[in-house]
Scaffold this motif. Sequence first.
Motif, short mmCIF file in Angstrom:
data_model
loop_
_atom_site.label_atom_id
_atom_site.label_comp_id
_atom_site.label_asym_id
_atom_site.label_seq_id
_atom_site.Cartn_x
_atom_site.Cartn_y
_atom_site.Cartn_z
N ALA A 14 0.83 -1.11 0.04
CA ALA A 14 0.00 0.03 0.09
C ALA A 14 0.73 1.34 0.07
O ALA A 14 1.97 1.21 0.50
N ARG A 15 0.39 2.23 -0.46
CA ARG A 15 0.96 3.62 -0.42
C ARG A 15 1.30 4.03 0.98
O ARG A 15 1.88 4.74 1.26
N ILE B 76 8.00 2.56 16.70
CA ILE B 76 8.45 1.77 15.75
C ILE B 76 9.58 2.52 15.27
O ILE B 76 9.51 3.58 14.93
N ARG B 77 10.94 2.09 15.34
CA ARG B 77 12.19 2.73 14.97
C ARG B 77 12.84 2.27 13.93
O ARG B 77 13.18 1.03 13.76
N VAL B 78 13.16 3.15 12.66
CA VAL B 78 13.81 2.51 11.44
C VAL B 78 15.28 2.74 11.66
O VAL B 78 15.88 3.66 12.08
N ILE C 290 -3.85 5.57 16.36
CA ILE C 290 -3.62 4.85 15.02
C ILE C 290 -2.81 6.08 14.27
O ILE C 290 -3.26 7.23 14.20
N ARG C 291 -1.80 5.70 13.42
CA ARG C 291 -0.83 6.39 12.80
C ARG C 291 -0.64 5.97 11.38
O ARG C 291 -0.22 4.94 10.91
N LYS C 292 -0.96 6.75 10.24
CA LYS C 292 -0.56 6.48 8.82
C LYS C 292 0.70 7.13 8.54
O LYS C 292 0.90 8.28 8.80
N VAL C 293 1.52 6.40 8.01
CA VAL C 293 2.73 6.65 7.49
C VAL C 293 2.90 6.33 6.03
O VAL C 293 2.46 5.20 5.42
N LEU C 294 3.41 7.40 5.23
CA LEU C 294 3.86 7.07 3.86
C LEU C 294 4.79 5.76 3.85
O LEU C 294 5.90 6.14 4.44
N THR C 295 4.62 4.94 3.15
CA THR C 295 5.44 3.70 3.17
C THR C 295 6.74 4.03 2.54
O THR C 295 7.88 3.58 3.01
N ARG C 296 6.64 4.65 1.55
CA ARG C 296 8.20 4.86 0.94
C ARG C 296 8.99 5.66 1.76
O ARG C 296 10.15 5.81 1.85
N LEU D 183 10.61 -5.80 12.20
CA LEU D 183 9.98 -5.80 10.84
C LEU D 183 11.00 -5.85 9.77
O LEU D 183 11.78 -4.72 10.02
N LEU D 184 10.73 -6.70 8.70
CA LEU D 184 11.55 -6.14 7.42
C LEU D 184 10.81 -5.31 6.43
O LEU D 184 9.66 -5.51 6.47
N PRO D 185 11.34 -4.86 5.51
CA PRO D 185 10.66 -3.98 4.58
C PRO D 185 9.58 -4.67 3.78
O PRO D 185 8.57 -4.24 3.46
N TRP D 186 9.95 -5.89 3.31
CA TRP D 186 8.77 -6.59 2.52
C TRP D 186 7.73 -7.16 3.54
O TRP D 186 6.63 -7.22 2.91
N GLU D 187 7.86 -7.24 4.70
CA GLU D 187 6.53 -7.46 5.42
C GLU D 187 5.77 -6.13 5.69
O GLU D 187 4.45 -6.20 5.68
N VAL D 188 6.48 -5.03 5.76
CA VAL D 188 5.54 -3.83 5.87
C VAL D 188 5.06 -3.54 4.63
O VAL D 188 3.69 -3.09 4.52
N LYS D 189 5.77 -3.60 3.73
CA LYS D 189 5.04 -3.44 2.25
C LYS D 189 3.96 -4.21 1.75
O LYS D 189 3.01 -3.96 1.20
N LYS D 190 4.05 -5.48 2.30
CA LYS D 190 2.72 -6.27 2.17
C LYS D 190 1.60 -6.20 2.75
O LYS D 190 0.48 -6.37 2.37
N TYR D 191 1.63 -5.33 3.94
CA TYR D 191 0.50 -5.17 4.82
C TYR D 191 0.10 -3.69 4.54
O TYR D 191 0.89 -2.80 4.64
N ALA D 192 -1.42 -3.48 4.50
CA ALA D 192 -1.95 -2.00 4.62
C ALA D 192 -1.81 -1.65 6.02
O ALA D 192 -1.95 -0.45 6.55
#
Length: 113
Positions: free
Chosen positions: A3-4, A18-20, A41-47, A76-85
Amino acid sequence: MGARLTTFENRANVDMEIRVFVPPDRPDRYRMIVRLKPGEIRKVLTRSLFKYDTGETDNHIFLMIHVEGVYTGVTLLPWEVKKYAKIIGYYRGDSGVNLKGVRFTFSNLFRLE
């Protein structure tokens, strides 16, 4: 594709972060910190979580889950985060942090929140 926007939800009764982290940075340096209060609830731009001006790939980026300022051992790895909305975090005392991912599908297009 993912998801975007990625929605992080804290369903615990304690603060969650959640720390990057991008190696080989120092362990106390984080690229981004998403702080969630209980029930928030917090919405974050995935990219924005993974793409930086330095041209780094997302293969070496980790999202580390901290509860009340202490690392929980959950990453969490990037592919896990990108997979879920939507990623929902639960905390059950001594048993640790449980994460649940909600995939983006046409059936939950209008019921995501």
